[in-house]
Design a protein around this motif. Structure first.
Motif, mmCIF file in Angstrom:
data_model
loop_
_atom_site.group_PDB
_atom_site.id
_atom_site.type_symbol
_atom_site.label_atom_id
_atom_site.label_comp_id
_atom_site.label_asym_id
_atom_site.label_seq_id
_atom_site.Cartn_x
_atom_site.Cartn_y
_atom_site.Cartn_z
ATOM 1 N N ASN A 210 0.829 -1.210 0.000
ATOM 2 C CA ASN A 210 0.000 0.000 0.000
ATOM 3 C C ASN A 210 0.862 1.257 0.000
ATOM 4 O OD1 ASN A 210 -2.457 -1.255 -0.071
ATOM 5 N ND2 ASN A 210 -3.027 -0.820 2.055
ATOM 6 N N VAL A 211 1.881 1.249 0.848
ATOM 7 C CA VAL A 211 2.744 2.429 0.926
ATOM 8 C C VAL A 211 3.527 2.589 -0.378
ATOM 9 C CG1 VAL A 211 4.622 3.541 2.202
ATOM 10 C CG2 VAL A 211 2.825 2.316 3.441
ATOM 11 N N ASN B 233 2.455 1.867 -3.337
ATOM 12 C CA ASN B 233 1.541 2.484 -4.301
ATOM 13 C C ASN B 233 1.387 3.988 -4.058
ATOM 14 O OD1 ASN B 233 0.925 0.351 -6.010
ATOM 15 N ND2 ASN B 233 -0.678 -0.428 -4.647
ATOM 16 N N ALA C 276 5.992 5.086 -4.250
ATOM 17 C CA ALA C 276 6.853 4.541 -5.306
ATOM 18 C C ALA C 276 8.340 4.541 -4.955
ATOM 19 C CB ALA C 276 6.626 5.312 -6.621
ATOM 20 N N ARG D 195 0.533 -6.787 -5.323
ATOM 21 C CA ARG D 195 -0.333 -5.650 -5.023
ATOM 22 C C ARG D 195 0.079 -4.320 -5.640
ATOM 23 N NH1 ARG D 195 -5.036 -6.723 -3.067
ATOM 24 N NH2 ARG D 195 -5.109 -4.552 -3.582
ATOM 25 N N VAL D 196 1.329 -4.167 -6.099
ATOM 26 C CA VAL D 196 1.652 -2.838 -6.631
ATOM 27 C C VAL D 196 1.117 -2.664 -8.045
ATOM 28 C CG1 VAL D 196 3.697 -2.461 -5.170
ATOM 29 C CG2 VAL D 196 3.965 -3.340 -7.529
ATOM 30 N N MET D 197 0.884 -1.408 -8.393
ATOM 31 C CA MET D 197 0.343 -1.057 -9.692
ATOM 32 C C MET D 197 1.296 -1.489 -10.798
ATOM 33 S SD MET D 197 -2.468 0.462 -8.832
ATOM 34 C CE MET D 197 -2.994 1.340 -10.308
ATOM 35 N N ASP D 198 0.730 -1.775 -11.966
ATOM 36 C CA ASP D 198 1.539 -2.234 -13.100
ATOM 37 C C ASP D 198 2.721 -1.311 -13.378
ATOM 38 O OD1 ASP D 198 -0.231 -4.283 -13.335
ATOM 39 O OD2 ASP D 198 -1.348 -3.423 -15.014
ATOM 40 N N SER D 199 2.487 0.000 -13.216
ATOM 41 C CA SER D 199 3.544 0.954 -13.559
ATOM 42 C C SER D 199 4.741 0.856 -12.610
ATOM 43 C CB SER D 199 2.996 2.387 -13.540
ATOM 44 O OG SER D 199 2.433 2.680 -12.272
#
Lengths: 332, 332
Positions: free
Chosen positions: A257-258, A260, A263, A292-296
């Motif tokens: 979460n952190v 995301n 970064a 859990r992290v975004m694709d980017s």
């Protein structure tokens, strides 16, 4: 007598709840002397100050240095602190309140001093000299009895207006969860700290599911330390491994979460639990981040274990005050 | 012909999924002309670029300015973006991929251009000119169809190494929750975005618990907009208020978690839901922060509603490129 500018030394100080550590560094941050002492916070702030001064003095003696050769003193300690004024606002671990530590040390040693939250100091140490070396955005996650967090962003400790921040262990993860030491409910610390793990393991031991723990530590939370958890898992105690893995996964989810939000390029895992159980924590945090992290962000975050141990705090504190003094010198 | 340095204008551009907006600002960031157009992203990136250029050209015409009088162009748009190279890596809203927008605009207008994530641009606008003016650490939370976040820290947009960050809506709040548009489960967006609220309200309407919604919007999520939610609540529809309040509280809890991490002095709430329902969102976020932030932060965080509306994005984008150009000018 003019101070020899080519011989500039820095003092890094780690003021913990149970022990204090002073380390003297040369200008290349090589340690030249160190001295430990018990904190005995309960004796009060003035007695504590005496002990701090004695510890620094003895470290300087060992290094055969005079106070005039000290460029600055950096102190890492638990908060809350007023960072600008260098005041211990309140310290549950020490029992001191509104204590002007920076001012006292500057008066005594006639050089600049700075306070930092202990986890920030440790993260800064890892950023400057350890596993997070040179990262643009370094997140420190330190699960132990509590769960501390620190963030170094573009070369500086990320901080609040007057206080430190990154209260990693007090992210709420269960709205109706257990009561936390901070007075709120459902903080990450209530499900994934060493204390929370010990409580769950003690229950398992009591029920007869963790005989190794029962034999080597019993059901007293104070005895169920990170090291005995590691030994139990090595000896094949599945119930303990399950509990520890679950806690590590919770820390992983929170870390993701952190990630995301901020970064980071490096996540440094440290603290008592990670030192004893680095494999499990690396595994679970890594897995949670990947999941859990975004694709980017996928592939842009390195997860690593702290490499400096107890030295991270004193090295970070020393580098912090050095940066401040050098910055002022450059600026002026 | 030498450019009159005393007459430096900036173009702020907001490239949304449905519409685009160009605004020309003078050196004091007073808007002197603006032009809107539909985006029509589906026609492709090259057609889109033509539309962008036509929109900027027409805004300049309205302002009676030549491109030579433009100091720089800032564009806010949904990501992911490569911020340094100014490339749209992929935009679900536009359907464009690997498009070198910065380079195209710089070639066309012979001035520097910069891309920013749209939420970052909006938060930067509010920080420079709106509700977050002058804050040391400004957190923007923008719940709408999704839930965007932005962070301004000590005068600059907080960002990842190459991309933007602050993926506020993709904090995981329910490990086994609903599937999110990002492909993961249990993100905040799945429980508290306009879309999530609309889904819950549509169910209530279907069950006969929200007759106002049934009459004015039916059970089609696309029709259950923020404005009709606000009207339903004004008309006394309790089921709708309960659903909206619960979502606002979830956003409040997430905001409090982020506050414990970054200790902002200002939280700016904006976006479609907040514009229509500012009372409820202010209430709930305020309550959650008071309940959940650490003692050391209590009283230090101002929660406020965005004041610039659609102008936040263009103003922030213009100020961003101005800062970059002026910074370069000062530096060089």
């Amino acid at each position: 007598m003019p101070v020899d500018q080519s011989k500039k030394y820095w003092v890094g100080f780690d003021l913990g709840g149970t022990k204090m550590l002073a380390t003297v560094f040369d200008e290349k941050f090589k340690p030249v002397a160190r001295k430990r002492r018990k904190t005995k916070g309960a004796e009060g702030a003035n007695a504590g100050l005496e002990r701090i001064i004695r510890t620094i003095d003895e470290a300087l003696e060992i290094a055969q240095l005079s106070p005039a050769q000290v460029g600055g003193i950096g102190i890492g300690l638990p908060g809350p602190l007023d960072l600008d004024q260098g005041i211990i606002i309140e310290s549950a671990n020490l029992g001191w309140e509104n204590f002007k530590l920076k001012q006292e040390l500057e008066r005594r040693y006639k050089c600049p001093a700075a306070l930092a939250n202990d986890v920030d100091a440790g993260t800064f140490g890892e950023y400057r000299f350890g596993s997070g070396k040179g990262g643009r955005c370094v997140l420190g996650v330190f699960p132990g009895t509590g769960i501390g967090g620190g963030l170094i962003y573009e070369g500086k400790i990320f901080r609040g207006k007057t206080t430190s921040c990154m209260e990693f262990g007090h992210m709420m993860v269960e709205p109706k969860g257990k009561l936390c030491g901070c007075g709120r409910r459902g903080c990450l610390e209530t499900v994934a700290s060493r204390l929370a793990i010990a409580a769950e393991v003690a229950m398992a031991a009591y029920r007869g599911e963790a005989p190794f723990i029962m034999e080597h530590a019993g059901t007293d939370l104070s005895e169920i330390r990170s090291s005995v958890l590691a030994e139990a898992i090595s000896s094949g105690e599945k119930a303990v491994e399950k509990i520890v893995r679950n806690a590590a996964r919770r820390i992983g989810d929170a870390t993701a979460n952190v990630c995301n939000l901020i970064a980071p390029d490096v996540v440094v895992l440290g603290g008592g639990l990670v030192e004893a159980l680095s494999g499990i924590f690396l595994d679970e945090v890594h897995a949670a981040i990947n999941k859990r992290v975004m694709d980017s962000l996928v592939g842009s975050i390195t997860v690593t274990v702290a490499s400096l141990g107890d030295d991270a705090g004193v090295m970070g504190a020393a580098a912090l005050i050095a940066d401040q003094v050098e910055g002022v010198r450059k600026g002026g």
